[in-house]
Design an enzyme around this catalytic site. Sequence first.
Site, short mmCIF file in Angstrom:
data_model
loop_
_atom_site.label_atom_id
_atom_site.label_comp_id
_atom_site.label_asym_id
_atom_site.label_seq_id
_atom_site.Cartn_x
_atom_site.Cartn_y
_atom_site.Cartn_z
N LYS A 193 0.80 -1.22 0.00
CA LYS A 193 0.00 0.00 0.00
C LYS A 193 0.84 1.27 0.00
CE LYS A 193 -4.09 -2.01 2.18
NZ LYS A 193 -5.10 -1.86 3.26
N ASP B 2 -9.55 2.85 2.56
CA ASP B 2 -9.52 2.21 3.88
C ASP B 2 -10.14 3.13 4.93
OD1 ASP B 2 -8.29 -0.21 3.21
OD2 ASP B 2 -6.29 0.64 3.37
#
Length: 286
Positions: A87, A123
């Site tokens: 990420k 997220d």
Amino acid sequence: MCECRCPDETNQTRYRSAAGTTRLIRLGILGDPVDESLSPRIHACAFMHRSREGVYERHQTTIANVGFTLKRLQQSHLGLNVTAPLKTEVLDYCHGVSALAAQLGAANTLVAKKEGWWAENTDATGLLNVLGGAQSLRGQTVAVLGAGGAARAVVWALEGAGCEEIRIHCRSQRSFSILNDRSLTRKASLQWRPWGDVKDPVDLVINSTPLGRHEPLPIELRSPRIIDLNYRPHMTTELCRQSRSIGLIAQDGRALLLEQALLAQQLWFGDLPVGLRDAMTQPLMK
């Protein structure tokens, strides 16, 4: 017809529309490992609901090869989901980065543009939705286990939910300092606590570490509610089982996975058709 083939055979989940005349849409997930991800099944149901022909592929990729893989997939894929441990690394290979992804230093959704990949972080927004939205935790105290990349999104969501105090439980004060520097809004009091020291009562515990997926956590949990960001395809995580065995309310990462998937669909296709949420929920209930 929804074809859900074994990852060992095709490494993809595919939906073929009845007409079969539209251009094949390619999506995928990038990470290491990705073999237990439920994302292929979730997005296959989205293809079916949209009556679009598409394929969602697993791309297991190491940190060393992420740049090569992104370059290879750019011409063929509409978008990608990104999971651990990539990420942060993917940002170095993106042409554009959203303000939120830049602030958090991590992206979990990529959109293919003419100029290159565009990076976004769903997220944080997804977790805020799971928590109940803005100000849903007003005045509450929350313990967060871990201070890695996932914890950055957790802190952002908790601040948006109106938390008064966030206690970061991690082994390294340096990791806490890095996390604290990423928390730019300063809406909540951010405090460091040693790993395992969760004895003081809190309103909520969120596990942002990979621990607790297959093994119980050797810590005392004194909270009525536990959220474990991990999930397992066909059973609950060990942390959730451990928590429920002592009467706590426990939730694994499936709810967050659904919110992330819906936000990704919005980024890739520009809309969220009526009924899409229900369609994408089906694989999470099996």
